[in-house]
Design a protein around this motif. Sequence first.
Motif, PDB file in Angstrom:
ATOM      1  N   UNK A  64       0.815  -1.217   0.000  1.00 17.40           N
ATOM      2  CA  UNK A  64       0.000   0.000   0.000  1.00 17.40           C
ATOM      3  C   UNK A  64       0.846   1.262   0.000  1.00 17.40           C
ATOM      4  N   UNK A  65       2.041   1.209   0.557  1.00 16.15           N
ATOM      5  CA  UNK A  65       2.843   2.440   0.594  1.00 16.15           C
ATOM      6  C   UNK A  65       3.766   2.539  -0.624  1.00 16.15           C
ATOM      7  N   UNK A  66       3.709   1.546  -1.503  1.00 18.67           N
ATOM      8  CA  UNK A  66       4.547   1.652  -2.707  1.00 18.67           C
ATOM      9  C   UNK A  66       3.733   2.246  -3.841  1.00 18.67           C
ATOM     10  N   UNK A  67       4.433   2.891  -4.774  1.00 16.99           N
ATOM     11  CA  UNK A  67       3.695   3.442  -5.908  1.00 16.99           C
ATOM     12  C   UNK A  67       3.304   2.297  -6.849  1.00 16.99           C
ATOM     13  N   UNK A  68       2.212   2.529  -7.577  1.00 15.71           N
ATOM     14  CA  UNK A  68       1.758   1.520  -8.519  1.00 15.71           C
ATOM     15  C   UNK A  68       2.367   1.809  -9.875  1.00 15.71           C
ATOM     16  N   UNK A  69       2.813   0.769 -10.547  1.00 12.31           N
ATOM     17  CA  UNK A  69       3.341   0.936 -11.898  1.00 12.31           C
ATOM     18  C   UNK A  69       2.354   0.329 -12.879  1.00 12.31           C
ATOM     19  N   UNK A  70       2.110   1.065 -13.942  1.00  5.22           N
ATOM     20  CA  UNK A  70       1.146   0.620 -14.942  1.00  5.22           C
ATOM     21  C   UNK A  70       1.847   0.643 -16.291  1.00  5.22           C
ATOM     22  N   UNK A  72      -6.896  -0.693 -14.487  1.00  3.68           N
ATOM     23  CA  UNK A  72      -6.954  -0.051 -13.169  1.00  3.68           C
ATOM     24  C   UNK A  72      -8.305  -0.233 -12.513  1.00  3.68           C
ATOM     25  N   UNK A 120      -0.725  -0.574  -4.830  1.00  2.48           N
ATOM     26  CA  UNK A 120      -2.040  -0.760  -4.208  1.00  2.48           C
ATOM     27  C   UNK A 120      -2.929  -1.693  -5.029  1.00  2.48           C
ATOM     28  N   UNK A 121      -2.721  -1.705  -6.357  1.00  2.58           N
ATOM     29  CA  UNK A 121      -3.536  -2.624  -7.169  1.00  2.58           C
ATOM     30  C   UNK A 121      -3.253  -4.067  -6.780  1.00  2.58           C
TER      31      UNK A 121
END
Lengths: 672, 319
Positions: free
Chosen positions: B55-61, B70, B223-224
């Motif tokens: 949850x505290x990491x950024x999401x990469x798309x 998403x 978070x995904x």
Amino acid sequence: MAMALTLSGLAVAFALGSAILSLGAVKDGRVIRILATPLLGVAGVSALAAGVVALLTGEVATATVPLGLPWLPWQIRLDALSGFFMMIIGILISVVGIHAPSYLRGIEQGRGEALAALGGFTGLFLTGMLLVVLAADAFLFMIAWELMSLASYFLVAFQHEHAANRRAAFLYLLMAHVGGLAILLGFGVLAAFGEGFSFAAMRAAELSALWASLAFGLAFIGFGMKAGLVPLHAWLPEAHPAAPSHVSALMSGAMLKVAVYGFVRLTFDLIGDVQWSWGVLVIAIGAASSLMGALLALMQTDLKRLLAYSSVENLGIIFIGLGLSLLFLGRGHTLLGVLALIAALYHSLNHALFKGLLFLGAGAILHGTHERDLEQMGGLLRRMPWTGLFFLIGGLSLAGLPPFNGFVSEWLIFQSALQSWVIDNGVLRALIPIAMAVLALTTALVAATVVKTYGVAFLGQARSRHVRRARPAPRGMRLAQGLLAVLCILLGLLPTWVIGLIESVPKQILGTGLGDAATPHGLWLAPIAPETAIYSAPLALLSLLILGGLVSLVLRRGAVRRVRHCDAWDCGFAPPTPRMQYTATAFAQPLRRVFAMLMQIETTQATREDGTPRYQLKIGDRLWGTLYLPVSAMVESAARRIVRLQSGHVRGYLGWTLVTLILLLWVVSVVD
Amino acid sequence: MAVTASTWLISVIEALLYLALAPLLVGWVRKVRARLQNRRGAPLLQPYRDLRKLLVKEARVAHTASPLYRLAPYVVLTATWLAAASIPMVALDLPIATVADIIVLVGLLALARVFLALAAMDVGTAFGGMGASREMLISALAEPALLMAVFTLAMTAHSTNLTILIGHHLSDDFLLRPSYLFALIGLILVAIAETGRIPIDNPATHLELTMVHEAMVLEYSGRHLAMLEAAAQIKLMLYGVLIANIFLPWGIAQSITPAALAVGLMAILLKLALLGVALAVAETVVAKLRLFRAPAFLNLAVLLSLLGLLSHVILEVGA
């Protein structure tokens, strides 16, 4: 009630008018787009209005039209059953009226005659369908039925420059006529006992069990062939994709429903005294159709062919519902019979909506990319976002997922099947669960098909250049799809209202609606009794939204909201190229392997002259080899034998005539 | 059924309990399995830490991803969560049972699965397509088995409403019906397949050609991924509660009093702990199957469930 009849008369007149107007296209191609097609839309709206009024008032209107033979004027009748199917046809014609102009704009340059044929036969096709539903005597019914079959034959043959389409159209014509013959004979049995061609006389006829079964069997063959039930489905996946997409939508969405109408009218209404053994047969055929349709749909790579096979599957589900209804009615459980009939009718409506939506979506893709082959598609969601969204809604409805409409009707079918414990015969009780197992397998296979179709066509990356440059669909196409998508969602969310509407059909033809325990509960759907089965689609959606809101609220507060765009990770390999994606064939491979014995699969692995290996896969229908080819060989060899009679000598012909005459005289003398 | 504010409140609390306890169940299974394999294993609370970390990491798309990528984690999580929340866990007689019955539960799980498979195909990698294809293979065979097992129970109780079904079973002074036994075994096999456990799938590996679930979530991060992990954990607990409360319904609160609720909570925790141990033992003694052996496993599940249904309608209805 006279209003409903007037409205339906107007619908027929508008459809016919549109056909006549289309002739003007020979001079100027724009006539079709600007005049004839909008007129079709108007016809659709009036048919829809007529159907809804007939369902709401629950009254029966009859009229006699001074056409036809002098001593046999045409009779028309609009009751709840006709009204329900009138509504289905009306919805589809209306949206097709919105969709078609955008399609026609692309092809109207310099093809006047072809366009006139397309517009004219579309108008006649719709006139035929509307008249079938309205007919109250066998004479008008058969004329309208043939009008519908013949007009649709010309629509299938519209793109006749391809040999495959000509072949498909011929197969369709042939099978439609065998089916039409069966229906005619079925009416013949009823007319002989009722001493008249009018439906009123047939309804009053008292048939012995054997003759009733014969009439039922003929009707089932005839209407089942039109509905594309296994094993008489072979024409359907050939014919439906060959027509222009909006006509495919009409054929799959509306014409197959007209077959369902004919079956319900003849079996439930005209024959009346149903026997439970018919139900067993209908359930078995329905289950076989749904399974084979789902499996073969999963194997297709041509989008429109895939959708056509999926129609076989859905008609199978509808007939499972009808079979359950016959079984329950035949064993004296009227309320459950009513429930199963409502479930089947609900699924007919749903299938018309989502299959219309999907075929129009295929039309939009074809319009934007000139491509029907899934293996060439990919990434369309980003090029055609609206088409993609609506196609997703149609796909989820097709897969029978809550809270969309397909789920409601399948839920109803499952619920009525779960009541099979009331039947006092162990074998029959055991048959229904097996059919349910097949239905469950079918829905799971359909979900796989939907994932395959949507994942390969709309997600990932484009697999060919013209798909990468796809144009978004024109506004008319988007609007038509959007309307159907909204209806798919509404019918999934408001089942109690829809069932309230459908309930007037069994009230009229079976004399009773759902039981007292199943009084409408507003938000809650409880078709048998609240403690037996209860489902609330609006509240389920609301709960989903609340939970989703909760999740996003928590994430908003707690989580890092940044998103970084980057290359796909793919386990650290080089960024994937479009060719490295899973194809539609690859996606279906595991299931193909598991169900291999049900299909005809040929693989050849030849090395070409230049040394490159070539792998070919051909997936066919086992029934072609086991049923159709032997029949066609038999017809051919019989024809070769009969040819011997044709000696060319007049003496010989006169001799045959004499023999026939004597034989007939003998028959007459014996009968007298 | 007394629909009052307090019963709705208990429904909501039960739903939150699923979210709160599901990681603990996963941690418990992992811990027991580690002990059985003579390892010390990660702490019991490790799944919570993993979720917090994600949850505290950024999401990469990926560039190639569409909006569906998403959206999917939200649909997967909420559909699984609602399916779980519709099963009575601590108390019977909750109003949520009138919203979704057992067929809706199966439908919601299918909705989550379809979105997960679509999301896997979205980026356009070979692994994603492979995972989606295999997941649909397994589900195509598991779903009939699940429905048949569920129908056996529903036909016995003459209801698809889970509250009434479990209540019927409680008042039925537990005859050991053959149909129940078949349905129980069928349901256990389905649960193993659907939650991606050994011998169908291995939740502990990433880079293995047999993987199913892990291949589908391969591209997700941040978070995904946390949402998808939470959904998978809830699904495991869902099947645990389903099996526990249908086949071993004792202890569940039949009235809304604090004492009954406390007993109900303790009962379900105990049942889940025992099922967790059973799962860990099974995963230790059984080896993973080759993918094309999985259909045989699932056919067994279909067959058992169908036998359960047939033995019910033939032997038990008339009797």
